[in-house]
Scaffold this active site. Structure first.
Site, mmCIF file in Angstrom:
data_model
loop_
_atom_site.group_PDB
_atom_site.id
_atom_site.type_symbol
_atom_site.label_atom_id
_atom_site.label_comp_id
_atom_site.label_asym_id
_atom_site.label_seq_id
_atom_site.Cartn_x
_atom_site.Cartn_y
_atom_site.Cartn_z
ATOM 1 N N ALA A 105 0.837 -1.210 0.000
ATOM 2 C CA ALA A 105 0.000 0.000 0.000
ATOM 3 C C ALA A 105 0.864 1.249 0.000
ATOM 4 O O ALA A 105 0.601 2.211 -0.729
ATOM 5 C CB ALA A 105 -0.933 -0.005 1.206
ATOM 6 N N ASP A 106 1.915 1.243 0.813
ATOM 7 C CA ASP A 106 2.826 2.384 0.870
ATOM 8 C C ASP A 106 3.539 2.592 -0.469
ATOM 9 O O ASP A 106 3.675 3.721 -0.942
ATOM 10 C CB ASP A 106 3.875 2.167 1.962
ATOM 11 C CG ASP A 106 3.345 2.482 3.350
ATOM 12 O OD1 ASP A 106 2.616 3.472 3.493
ATOM 13 O OD2 ASP A 106 3.676 1.736 4.283
ATOM 14 N N VAL A 107 4.026 1.505 -1.043
ATOM 15 C CA VAL A 107 4.781 1.620 -2.293
ATOM 16 C C VAL A 107 3.876 2.086 -3.432
ATOM 17 O O VAL A 107 4.250 2.959 -4.229
ATOM 18 C CB VAL A 107 5.461 0.276 -2.635
ATOM 19 C CG1 VAL A 107 6.099 0.335 -4.019
ATOM 20 C CG2 VAL A 107 6.520 -0.058 -1.578
#
Length: 400
Positions: free
Chosen positions: A171-173
C-alpha cells in the site's frame, strides 16, 4: 537497451516532510530522477523510520533505503520561527510532499492555502490513509490497515484459510508511485498553465485500484471473491505445482494457446478434449479436479527440466524463489541493476533495492545515501542567507 545515467528532473526542488515510507519513497524516486530533495525532520527525534528495523550497529537501514539521495535538515514546525523558515524554503521550491494525518498541516499553518499564498506555483502532494476529506479521513492508517480495509487481505491467503496481508508494504509503495505520477503530471500542467495544484493520494485508494481485476468479478457476477491461495480467478490452470525435489513452480497456462501445449508437455493431450477442461470457464469451474491431476504429473519432473520445457513453449512459469535467490540472481542483480550500494558515513557500504525504472537517456539512479539527522543544516540554511549566529540560537531553542 542502452541506459544512460541522466537527470530528467535536474533543477527541480522538492521539500520532503514525509515520514516512514509513502512520502519519503516518493521524494526519493524524484531524487533518483535528478531532483534536489531536502528532507525536513523534527529536531532530536527525526522521522519515525529512523527507529524501525532492520538495523545495523543501531542504525536503521530501513530509513536508508526509503530516504536515499536526499539532503537532511531539522526544523521544529510547531515553532513560529520553524514555520517561517519552512515558508522561506517554499518560496524557492517546486514540490512539497507530506504524509501527516489530515488536518495537521493546517494546524501548523502550513496548509496548501498557506503554502500556495507564498508560492502559487507549488505542487503540494499529500499522502494519507483515507484521503484528505470525508468521514474516514481522520483515522490513523498504516500499510497493514490499508490492506485490510481495502479488501486486499480478503483475497490473500490459502484456500479457506486465514486472510493474510501481502508480505511487503504494498500500500505504501503503490501510494508513493501514484504520488510521483501525479507530481510529474502536475509539473507538465504547470509548464503549460503556470498553475500549481494540490495532490491527494490515499493508501486505501491505491490498494483498491490494485484490486481492479478482483473488483470486476464482483461487478460482473455479483460474486464476492475470496482468498484462493495461488489460484487465479480469471483462468486455469494457474497455481503453484510441485516438482521432483519438492520445490514449487508457479505456472500460468490458462490461455487458449497455452493450455494445449501445457497438456502435451505433461503427456496428456486428451485433457484438451475433456468437457470438464474444454474452455477456460470449464477449467476455472473444475480447477479442484484439474490441479491435482497436474500436480501428479509435474512432480515427476526435475524443476529445471520442467521450466525449460515450459519456456520453450512460451508458457509463463517461474520457480517460487526466496529473497536471497532473487538478490543473487545475475539477471536481476547485474543486468536489471535492481540493487545498488550507498556509502553511509557510519556504516560504510549499505546494499539497498534500486528503483524499477529504466530509461534510455535519463535513467534514474541512486545518487547518495539517506542523510544523518540534520546533516545538512549548516549547508542549506546558510545558503538561504541565515547567519551562523542565527543557526546557533535556533539550535539552542530547539528550532532546528
Amino acid at each position: 537497451m542502452e541506459r544512460k545515467k541522466g537527470s530528467a528532473l535536474a533543477g527541480l526542488k522538492v521539500l520532503d516532510l514525509g515520514r516512514v515510507i509513502a512520502g519519503p519513497l516518493a521524494a526519493s524516486m524524484l531524487a533518483d530522477m535528478g531532483a534536489d530533495v531536502i528532507k525536513v525532520e523534527t529536531p532530536k527525534t527525526g522521522d519515525l523510520a529512523r527507529n524501525m528495523l532492520p538495523k545495523k550497529d543501531g542504525i536503521s537501514t530501513y530509513f536508508v533505503v526509503f530516504n536515499r539521495g536526499q539532503k537532511g535538515v531539522t526544523l521544529n514546525l510547531k515553532s513560529e520561527e520553524g514555520r517561517e523558515i519552512l515558508l522561506n524554503m517554499v518560496r524557492d521550491a517546486d514540490v512539497l510532499i507530506e504524509n501527516f494525518r489530515p488536518g495537521v498541516m493546517k494546524r501548523l499553518g502550513l496548509s496548501y492555502e498557506d503554502v500556495s499564498a507564498v508560492n502559487p506555483g507549488i505542487i503540494y502532494a499529500s499522502v494519507s490513509g483515507y484521503g484528505q476529506e470525508g468521514e474516514y479521513s481522520g483515522r490513523a492508517c498504516f500499510d497493514p490497515v490499508a490492506q485490510a480495509m481495502s479488501g486486499l487481505m480478503s483475497v490473500t491467503g490459502s484456500v479457506d484459510g486465514e486472510c493474510v496481508r501481502c508480505g511487503a508494504s504494498i500500500a505504501d509503495v503503490l501510494a508513493a508511485q501514484n504520488t510521483v505520477i501525479c507530481i510529474l503530471a502536475a509539473l507538465e500542467y504547470r509548464r503549460v498553465s503556470g498553475k500549481g495544484q494540490r495532490i491527494d493520494i490515499a493508501l486505501l485508494d491505491s490498494c483498491i485500484t490494485a484490486l481492479s481485476s478482483i473488483n470486476q468479478i464482483y461487478f460482473t457476477n455479483n460474486k464476492i471473491p475470496k482468498n484462493l491461495g495461488n489460484f487465479f480467478e480469471a483462468s486455469a490452470p494457474g497455481n503453484t505445482y510441485p516438482t521432483k525435489s519438492g520445490e514449487m513452480v508457479m505456472i500460468s497456462a490458462g490461455q487458449a494457446n497455452a493450455w494445449p501445449q501445457f497438456a502435451h508437455i505433461l503427456g496428456h493431450d486428451e485433457w484438451v478434449e475433456w468437457p470438464e477442461f474444454k474452455n477456460v470457464e470449464d477449467r476455472v469451474r473444475n480447477r479442484k479436479l484439474l490441479d491435482p491431476l497436474i500436480a501428479q504429473e509435474t512432480v515427476r519432473f526435475d524443476k529445471e527440466e520442467l521450466l525449460n520445457q515450459l519456456a520453450q513453449a512460451k508458457i509463463a512459469a517461474a520457480p517460487v524463489q526466496n529473497v536471497a535467490q532473487v538478490a543473487n540472481d545475475p539477471y536481476f542483480r547485474d543486468e536489471r541493476e535492481m540493487y545498488t550500494e550507498v556509502e553511509h558515513p557510519q556504516l560504510g557500504a549499505v546494499r539497498i533495492t534500486n528503483a524499477a525504472l529504466k530509461m534510455s537517456e535519463t535513467n534514474p539512479y541512486v545518487r547518495g545515501c539517506a542523510p544523518l539527522l540534520g546533516e545538512h543544516n549548516k549547508e542549506i540554511y546558510s545558503a538561504m542567507g541565515y547567519t551562523p549566529e542565527q543557526l546557533r540560537e535556533w539550535e539552542e531553542k530547539g528550532v532546528i
